[in-house]
Scaffold this active site. Sequence first.
Site, mmCIF file in Angstrom:
data_model
loop_
_atom_site.group_PDB
_atom_site.id
_atom_site.type_symbol
_atom_site.label_atom_id
_atom_site.label_comp_id
_atom_site.label_asym_id
_atom_site.label_seq_id
_atom_site.Cartn_x
_atom_site.Cartn_y
_atom_site.Cartn_z
ATOM 1 N N VAL A 278 0.838 -1.204 0.000
ATOM 2 C CA VAL A 278 0.000 0.000 0.000
ATOM 3 C C VAL A 278 0.876 1.258 0.000
ATOM 4 O O VAL A 278 0.572 2.260 -0.658
ATOM 5 C CB VAL A 278 -0.949 -0.009 1.216
ATOM 6 C CG1 VAL A 278 -1.655 1.348 1.359
ATOM 7 C CG2 VAL A 278 -1.984 -1.115 1.065
ATOM 8 N N ALA A 279 1.992 1.203 0.752
ATOM 9 C CA ALA A 279 2.890 2.355 0.837
ATOM 10 C C ALA A 279 3.579 2.638 -0.491
ATOM 11 O O ALA A 279 3.841 3.794 -0.834
ATOM 12 C CB ALA A 279 3.938 2.121 1.927
ATOM 13 N N GLU A 283 -1.794 5.852 -4.087
ATOM 14 C CA GLU A 283 -3.220 5.665 -4.380
ATOM 15 C C GLU A 283 -3.898 6.924 -4.918
ATOM 16 O O GLU A 283 -4.841 6.848 -5.705
ATOM 17 C CB GLU A 283 -3.967 5.196 -3.115
ATOM 18 C CG GLU A 283 -3.722 3.753 -2.739
ATOM 19 C CD GLU A 283 -2.425 3.561 -1.946
ATOM 20 O OE1 GLU A 283 -2.109 2.416 -1.626
ATOM 21 O OE2 GLU A 283 -1.738 4.570 -1.662
ATOM 22 N N ASP A 325 -3.254 23.900 -41.389
ATOM 23 C CA ASP A 325 -3.902 24.444 -42.568
ATOM 24 C C ASP A 325 -3.526 25.919 -42.676
ATOM 25 O O ASP A 325 -3.060 26.524 -41.706
ATOM 26 C CB ASP A 325 -5.419 24.273 -42.415
ATOM 27 C CG ASP A 325 -6.168 24.609 -43.692
ATOM 28 O OD1 ASP A 325 -5.534 24.655 -44.752
ATOM 29 O OD2 ASP A 325 -7.390 24.827 -43.622
ATOM 30 N N ASP A 627 -10.061 21.135 -41.285
ATOM 31 C CA ASP A 627 -11.460 21.543 -41.209
ATOM 32 C C ASP A 627 -12.361 20.732 -42.112
ATOM 33 O O ASP A 627 -13.566 20.711 -41.927
ATOM 34 C CB ASP A 627 -11.607 23.032 -41.550
ATOM 35 C CG ASP A 627 -11.037 23.361 -42.923
ATOM 36 O OD1 ASP A 627 -10.570 22.437 -43.619
ATOM 37 O OD2 ASP A 627 -11.052 24.541 -43.312
ATOM 38 N N ASP A 631 -9.442 16.102 -44.282
ATOM 39 C CA ASP A 631 -8.475 16.124 -43.184
ATOM 40 C C ASP A 631 -8.729 15.022 -42.152
ATOM 41 O O ASP A 631 -7.876 14.751 -41.312
ATOM 42 C CB ASP A 631 -8.528 17.476 -42.457
ATOM 43 C CG ASP A 631 -8.144 18.638 -43.357
ATOM 44 O OD1 ASP A 631 -7.164 18.497 -44.083
ATOM 45 O OD2 ASP A 631 -8.847 19.658 -43.330
ATOM 46 N N ASN A 693 6.156 8.219 -0.681
ATOM 47 C CA ASN A 693 6.006 6.766 -0.525
ATOM 48 C C ASN A 693 7.334 6.113 -0.147
ATOM 49 O O ASN A 693 7.372 5.170 0.648
ATOM 50 C CB ASN A 693 5.477 6.155 -1.823
ATOM 51 C CG ASN A 693 4.020 6.495 -2.051
ATOM 52 O OD1 ASN A 693 3.508 7.418 -1.444
ATOM 53 N ND2 ASN A 693 3.357 5.766 -2.929
ATOM 54 N N GLU A 696 7.788 6.466 3.502
ATOM 55 C CA GLU A 696 7.002 5.482 4.256
ATOM 56 C C GLU A 696 7.679 4.111 4.232
ATOM 57 O O GLU A 696 7.761 3.410 5.256
ATOM 58 C CB GLU A 696 5.593 5.388 3.658
ATOM 59 C CG GLU A 696 4.778 6.670 3.792
ATOM 60 C CD GLU A 696 3.612 6.717 2.823
ATOM 61 O OE1 GLU A 696 3.196 5.635 2.351
ATOM 62 O OE2 GLU A 696 3.119 7.818 2.524
ATOM 63 N N THR A 724 -3.798 13.523 2.833
ATOM 64 C CA THR A 724 -2.846 14.628 3.017
ATOM 65 C C THR A 724 -1.957 14.824 1.783
ATOM 66 O O THR A 724 -1.851 15.935 1.263
ATOM 67 C CB THR A 724 -1.987 14.388 4.265
ATOM 68 O OG1 THR A 724 -1.353 13.116 4.160
ATOM 69 C CG2 THR A 724 -2.848 14.382 5.511
ATOM 70 N N ASP A 725 -1.342 13.740 1.290
ATOM 71 C CA ASP A 725 -0.515 13.882 0.083
ATOM 72 C C ASP A 725 -1.362 14.245 -1.124
ATOM 73 O O ASP A 725 -0.920 14.976 -2.015
ATOM 74 C CB ASP A 725 0.235 12.574 -0.196
ATOM 75 C CG ASP A 725 1.454 12.423 0.696
ATOM 76 O OD1 ASP A 725 1.738 13.361 1.461
ATOM 77 O OD2 ASP A 725 2.109 11.364 0.633
#
Length: 893
Positions: A278-279, A283, A325, A627, A631, A693, A696, A724-725
């Site tokens: 997870v670290a 995420e 163009d 256009d 094209d 990460n 952590e 927080t991150d």
Amino acid sequence: MTDYHTLSVEDVQRNLGTGPTGLSAAEAEERLRRYGKNLLQEEARETPFQVFLRQFKSVLIIILIIAAAVSFAVDEPLDAAAILCIVFLNAILGFTQEWQAGEAIAALKKMLVQRAVVIRDGARREIDAADIVPGDLVVVEMGERVPADIYLIEATSLQVDEAPLTGESAPVDKAPGSLPPETPLAERSNMLFAGTTVVNGHGRGYVVATGMQTEFGLIAGLSRQVEDETSPLARQMDRLGRDLGLIALGIAAIAVVIGLLQQRDLLEMFLVGVSLAVAVIPEGLPAVVTLTLALGVKNMMQRNCLIRHLPASETLGAVSVICTDKTGTLTRNEMTVVRVWTPGAEVEVTGAGYAPEGELILNGTPIDPLEDPGLRQFLRTVLVCNHASLGQDDEGWRIFGTPTEGALVVAAAKAGLSRADLPEPVEEFSFNSTRKRMTVICPRKGGGYVACVKGAPEVLLTLSSRLLSGGSVVPLTDELRREILSAIEGYALQGLRVIGAACRPLPPGIDWTPDTVEEDLVFLGFAGIVDPPRPEAAEAISLCRSAGIDVIMITGDNPLTASTIARGLGLSSEGALTGADLESLSDDELAKRLRTTKVLSRVTAEHKLRVVDLLSRDRKVIAMTGDGVNDAPALKKASIGIAMGIKGTDAARESSDMVLVDDNFASIVAGVEEGRREYDNIARFTRYLLSSNVGEIVAIVGALLLGLPLILVPVQILWINLVTDGFTALALGFEPAERDIMQRRPRDPGEPILNRNAYLIILSLGALIGLLALHVFLGVYEVDLDRARTMAFTGLIIFEVYNALNFRSFRSPLYRIGVFSNPALILAIVGTLALQVVVVYVPLMQVFMGTAPLTLADWGLLAILGLPVLIAGEVYKVLRLKIGRMASDAVGT
């Protein structure tokens, strides 16, 4: 398929089983069943569910779903729910943006043709254009869209705008008559093509193809064979996701093995492994990327760029070649008289576009053109011999009629002349591609009539025997003819469209026929007309040059006009390549020529597709503007297809990634700048999140190696990564563009989002953050494990706040960019710390997050311990600047 342009009227009638009275109602009904509706088969728009599902294709999203499943399996339902919430939030954000863009495109779409006039059973009928069938006899008039491919049998002053099909900006003259088999599409004057617009005159003809069998439909079908390109960012994020997935599995496995060797409990070690996995995975990254791109889409819209797919906004920032163009994108798409030649004088006409604002200047001095007899007569003649009119609405001045005739009306208006000042014509001999002139007969003030003629000046010269010079009519000698032809050629070599004028007072009793009226003319002079460049286009091209972006002009216009416009815009090119040149060159030869030749003219849809394909092989990121239906295939093949919002066709818009709302090249360059800012910010917060990460991981693995208890529980890791991150990373997405952003070369699309230097920074700062958190934990865990975890948990957040300031830029120190230049980041930091106070002191959150109250001294200690993180980043930036200056000085000497 039958080459109808080569056939006679009788052969066409025989082939189609039709005649002068058109089809019968019964036969038309039977053919409608046989051939189907006269409609283009559009690619089915994705359903809302399909758009939503597409948001889950990212490798990172798949890894998060797996992480949620593992969390649920190890009896951590709250962790699983938190991860899945982020996954679905990300999907909802992506879906909302893409669906809204799709709705905006749908609002821009206009039906090519709604109603059409046909002759059936010998009578005129107005029907739904979708019910037209091959063999129908169709009537077309000025201002109408052509409903199908039509073989002309009658035409009066008929001119058609074929830009959506061929790219040719000037209206094309149309007239009946068979043509040689080798006649190219753009020169088939006896054919009208579906999707083009009648800008002058009227005509009628037999329908030879409908729906997908029209030239418009055949090219639209070609675009379906082209696969969409994956954006560089999507490829980079998928690669990052795969790498992170492998790293997560590797670190988790190593941690479990270490724990088992230390004879720790298997379930405990499995939880440690899950925590580490997870670290490792940021995420919040997919959601932050999506939010940043969505923010970029709104910024792009302010710059007149409507983004259809989220990654396209960032892809624009990676562009290394813009294939653009000419008409309406680099130029104003408003034909303008810039010079008028009359015998004995040549005047410059100022002002651009359709606004009747400007002066006529002779030898650098403004003049009153009505005081010059020759100039006055020229302007009166081109004004009375003219079907266009000038008007004004909420959007400004407009021309009703052909652009070339409109330019002459505006020039006359600048001289103070209007149609109300002139007599109404009583007879007209219309313009066609054979005659190359138009004549009207008007009454004269003193009695009698005068013929006013407008057309190709070299044709008028052959019909003239005199010219008006200094207010007097004098003989047109051979020497004068040569001088005039030389002047005409000079205008043409400058890329000007040249229109001449002549007149003749008609003798009493003369028969009014072209042969008798259009002879013994008095030549009056000619005007040079150009579609002027947009004033901001030259600056935009210069900016592209400094940004390392190649610009290639691809147009249906003739090479001379295209080259002249390119020079005026500062677009350097070794000559121009035509469609015929492209066909004669091999792929290798063409790729080599494209390095120096930046003007391509008279090109087809297949040519454009080939050019984009060749440039893509060089690992270039290609932006292609367009256009018309011609094209569409190249728009789909390009890294980012850019359709025109004003003059673009539905086929072009549906094949594009972005719609240019104002059809302005400068807006593309502004979009490139915004796209570069987006990528810079995505790189910033990706590196910031990964460094967090790493911190952590270092803290968790360090505690494991030292035989300490688990330093962070999974829910705390998720809180850091998601909340927080996530807020801080999102705020980094608001970071303003750096000053030199358009002085850098485009990034290599094959380069990963994390290069060697980025890995060094991430690992160094991440390790410092992790070791600081471990140090805090070591000092307290033996006394109070919950407080120790809370100190480490809160410490990581405070250290990462300092780290966020580092990642605002690794090119400029904080004192240069300004602490408060990104208010969103300041708010995110304050909000992050406020949330952490809630987590630490609110009893319910303490139970949920496993935290304990901290003292004011604890907060002060953590604030002081985090300072080295910021100092380390600032020292790195200052050293990098000094080394860069030393290297620059060394090169200078």
